[in-house]
Design a protein around this motif. Sequence first.
Motif, PDB file in Angstrom:
ATOM      1  N   ASP A 167      44.994  31.569  31.069  1.00  0.00           N
ATOM      2  CA  ASP A 167      45.784  31.209  32.249  1.00  0.00           C
ATOM      3  C   ASP A 167      47.109  30.555  31.870  1.00  0.00           C
ATOM      4  O   ASP A 167      48.139  30.831  32.478  1.00  0.00           O
ATOM      5  N   THR A 168      47.080  29.687  30.877  1.00  0.00           N
ATOM      6  CA  THR A 168      48.298  28.998  30.450  1.00  0.00           C
ATOM      7  C   THR A 168      49.340  29.998  29.943  1.00  0.00           C
ATOM      8  O   THR A 168      50.501  29.970  30.353  1.00  0.00           O
TER       9      THR A 168
ATOM     10  N   ARG B 272      49.341  33.280  30.448  1.00  0.00           N
ATOM     11  CA  ARG B 272      49.650  34.241  31.518  1.00  0.00           C
ATOM     12  C   ARG B 272      50.671  33.662  32.487  1.00  0.00           C
ATOM     13  O   ARG B 272      51.578  34.362  32.939  1.00  0.00           O
ATOM     14  N   THR B 273      50.563  32.390  32.823  1.00  0.00           N
ATOM     15  CA  THR B 273      51.530  31.740  33.702  1.00  0.00           C
ATOM     16  C   THR B 273      52.910  31.724  33.050  1.00  0.00           C
ATOM     17  O   THR B 273      53.913  32.034  33.699  1.00  0.00           O
ATOM     18  N   TRP B 274      52.975  31.367  31.763  1.00  0.00           N
ATOM     19  CA  TRP B 274      54.248  31.388  31.047  1.00  0.00           C
ATOM     20  C   TRP B 274      54.816  32.801  31.044  1.00  0.00           C
ATOM     21  O   TRP B 274      56.004  33.021  31.284  1.00  0.00           O
TER      22      TRP B 274
ATOM     23  N   ALA C  21      54.355  35.301  33.101  1.00  0.00           N
ATOM     24  CA  ALA C  21      54.820  35.765  34.415  1.00  0.00           C
ATOM     25  C   ALA C  21      56.239  35.290  34.710  1.00  0.00           C
ATOM     26  O   ALA C  21      56.977  35.967  35.418  1.00  0.00           O
ATOM     27  N   THR C  22      56.622  34.160  34.164  1.00  0.00           N
ATOM     28  CA  THR C  22      57.981  33.650  34.381  1.00  0.00           C
ATOM     29  C   THR C  22      58.957  34.163  33.328  1.00  0.00           C
ATOM     30  O   THR C  22      60.130  33.805  33.347  1.00  0.00           O
TER      31      THR C  22
ATOM     32  N   ALA D 217      43.849  39.366  36.548  1.00  0.00           N
ATOM     33  CA  ALA D 217      44.018  37.924  36.371  1.00  0.00           C
ATOM     34  C   ALA D 217      43.064  37.379  35.314  1.00  0.00           C
ATOM     35  O   ALA D 217      43.320  36.348  34.715  1.00  0.00           O
TER      36      ALA D 217
END
Length: 103
Positions: A36-37, A39-41, A43-44, A52
């Motif tokens: 998640d960490t 993947r969040t980075w 996505a930006t 997901a």
Amino acid sequence: MGDTFNEGESGALPLHTVYVNAFYMDKSEVTKALWDTVRTWAATNGYSFDNAGSGKAANHPVQTVNWWDCVKWCNARSQQAGRTPAYYTDAGLTTVFKTGEPA
């Protein structure tokens, strides 16, 4: 490398030495929290994923991710850590694999 017990196929012979370049590997599976960490980075930073991912808990291995998402995630983790990505969509290694599936 090769078949030392003569049990394999003919393509496994002759025995030969194989050299592998240095690489990084974690001690354990990728946890859902780490997935998640990164993947969040990602996505930006221009990445897109089809799944997901899921997991029983944050400290359990991530599940329900496909091969292409894992490859993109590895590229994102490399870039996040300041390393060179390993997977590209062109032979000249100029376009980092960030979205979709290569043709």
